[in-house]
Scaffold this active site. Sequence first.
Site, PDB file in Angstrom:
ATOM      1  N   ARG A 125     -79.193 -91.867 -20.932  1.00 25.70           N
ATOM      2  CA  ARG A 125     -79.468 -90.977 -22.618  1.00 25.70           C
ATOM      3  C   ARG A 125     -81.296 -90.912 -22.213  1.00 25.70           C
ATOM      4  O   ARG A 125     -81.332 -90.419 -23.290  1.00 25.70           O
ATOM      5  CB  ARG A 125     -79.348 -90.621 -23.235  1.00 25.70           C
ATOM      6  CG  ARG A 125     -77.525 -90.626 -23.039  1.00 25.70           C
ATOM      7  CD  ARG A 125     -77.489 -89.899 -24.237  1.00 25.70           C
ATOM      8  NE  ARG A 125     -75.686 -89.957 -23.953  1.00 25.70           N
ATOM      9  CZ  ARG A 125     -74.278 -90.300 -23.815  1.00 25.70           C
ATOM     10  NH1 ARG A 125     -74.831 -91.668 -24.374  1.00 25.70           N
ATOM     11  NH2 ARG A 125     -73.149 -90.331 -23.568  1.00 25.70           N
ATOM     12  N   GLU A 189    -105.689 -75.419 -10.232  1.00 25.93           N
ATOM     13  CA  GLU A 189    -104.900 -76.126 -12.142  1.00 25.93           C
ATOM     14  C   GLU A 189    -106.794 -75.965 -13.651  1.00 25.93           C
ATOM     15  O   GLU A 189    -107.294 -76.270 -14.397  1.00 25.93           O
ATOM     16  CB  GLU A 189    -104.115 -77.100 -12.731  1.00 25.93           C
ATOM     17  CG  GLU A 189    -103.867 -76.929 -11.786  1.00 25.93           C
ATOM     18  CD  GLU A 189    -102.137 -76.444 -12.414  1.00 25.93           C
ATOM     19  OE1 GLU A 189    -102.853 -75.235 -13.436  1.00 25.93           O
ATOM     20  OE2 GLU A 189    -101.185 -75.462 -11.875  1.00 25.93           O
ATOM     21  N   GLU A 241     -94.614 -76.138 -26.609  1.00 23.01           N
ATOM     22  CA  GLU A 241     -94.277 -74.588 -26.395  1.00 23.01           C
ATOM     23  C   GLU A 241     -93.750 -73.717 -26.750  1.00 23.01           C
ATOM     24  O   GLU A 241     -93.163 -72.458 -25.845  1.00 23.01           O
ATOM     25  CB  GLU A 241     -93.367 -73.942 -25.016  1.00 23.01           C
ATOM     26  CG  GLU A 241     -94.794 -73.198 -23.125  1.00 23.01           C
ATOM     27  CD  GLU A 241     -94.364 -72.887 -22.009  1.00 23.01           C
ATOM     28  OE1 GLU A 241     -95.470 -73.773 -21.352  1.00 23.01           O
ATOM     29  OE2 GLU A 241     -93.179 -72.920 -21.118  1.00 23.01           O
ATOM     30  N   ASN A 249     -99.656 -71.438 -18.710  1.00 21.04           N
ATOM     31  CA  ASN A 249     -99.182 -70.425 -17.269  1.00 21.04           C
ATOM     32  C   ASN A 249     -99.906 -69.663 -16.428  1.00 21.04           C
ATOM     33  O   ASN A 249     -99.946 -68.481 -16.177  1.00 21.04           O
ATOM     34  CB  ASN A 249     -97.725 -70.178 -18.253  1.00 21.04           C
ATOM     35  CG  ASN A 249     -97.166 -71.833 -18.079  1.00 21.04           C
ATOM     36  OD1 ASN A 249     -96.598 -72.602 -17.435  1.00 21.04           O
ATOM     37  ND2 ASN A 249     -96.195 -71.404 -19.290  1.00 21.04           N
ATOM     38  N   HIS A 269     -98.144 -75.183  -5.074  1.00 11.51           N
ATOM     39  CA  HIS A 269     -98.170 -74.331  -5.719  1.00 11.51           C
ATOM     40  C   HIS A 269     -98.946 -73.957  -6.204  1.00 11.51           C
ATOM     41  O   HIS A 269     -99.664 -72.702  -6.875  1.00 11.51           O
ATOM     42  CB  HIS A 269     -97.341 -75.685  -6.709  1.00 11.51           C
ATOM     43  CG  HIS A 269     -97.437 -75.481  -8.480  1.00 11.51           C
ATOM     44  ND1 HIS A 269     -97.144 -74.133  -8.761  1.00 11.51           N
ATOM     45  CD2 HIS A 269     -98.546 -75.708  -9.398  1.00 11.51           C
ATOM     46  CE1 HIS A 269     -96.980 -74.094 -10.027  1.00 11.51           C
ATOM     47  NE2 HIS A 269     -98.567 -75.125 -10.370  1.00 11.51           N
TER      48      HIS A 269
END
Length: 364
Positions: A125, A189, A241, A249, A269
């Site tokens: 976790r 990017e 977001e 994006n 990508h």
Amino acid sequence: MTQHISPITLQVDLGERSYPITIGQSLLSDPDLIARHVGRRAAIVTNTTVAPLYLERLAQVLAAAGKEVTTIVLPDGEEEKNWASLMQVYDVLLREKCDRKTTLIALGGGVIGDLTGFAAATYMRGVPFVQVPTTLLAQVDSSVGGKTGINHPLGKNMIGAFYQPQAVIADTATLDTLPARELAAGLAEVIKHGAIIDAGFFDWIEANIGRLVGRDPAALAWAVQRSCEIKADVVRQDEREGGLRAILNFGHTFGHAIEAGLGYGEWLHGEAVGCGMVMAADLSQRLGFIEAGAARRIRGLVEAAGLPVVAPDLGLERWIELMQVDKKNEGGQIKFILLRPLGATVIMPVPSEALHATISACTR
């Protein structure tokens, strides 16, 4: 500018989840810097491409600092960002009896960073992790902001969590070993950050694209620094977001469709995002948000970076189907990040005629 650039540290300001981004040369050889962010035990996750280059050096630095080190080497490639690879990480962590204080270290590009971050978010976790990005794309984008996850055959990054690292250590010397195609993918990017938020930075990229492609250390250091500053500021304002962060994006709605439509790993990508930005600029122009000259500048810069500017012809129906699997969409409407003007954005659904015209004009 001299070639010996002092390291700089930026802060991602998220209250108790804040963390530093250190950018500089030969940081992988700095035991104090790395050990500062790692507990008694460390598990380094990397891939078969990066491991021969940097794994031994990082493991030795950690061992010299008194850390117990476990290593996990995964296959390379976007197509490996999947459930099976995630299970491989869990398998080693459980077999080696790694506890909650074990720090996971993501040594590699965006795939390793996203997958390791998701493993850290979910193992017991939540265990601490550190990003050590070795590609330009990871240094300027994916290592910052806490987005972690894996791909699903029906959509990219559809399974994941927001989980912030303890630190990002971006050693720009690792860019020396990056293949030209991977360097170009990272430049996509960098260009994106200028296009959506900082027209002055976009101008600088245009003026210095030759130096960037030629791996000038000072130019690359500034591109990484400015990109991280921009992204850190956006993440500070919108960590999960809910609104503003979606502007990061830009080009990705088209880009993710290209990646999924061709099959993960066929295009990198950054290649898909570069082409996606050309398409988003075309759509922005069709809607009257930017001048034709601005759309030409984006296409020219993407091309100068060594990225594709013509998209694959997936067929109109398939394009629409793929773009409908997007986390920004609401109520079945595809939402696009558009330029209005260069250096600023708007997020909105678009008339289908304009979208169809863009797909037709930008594919072959």
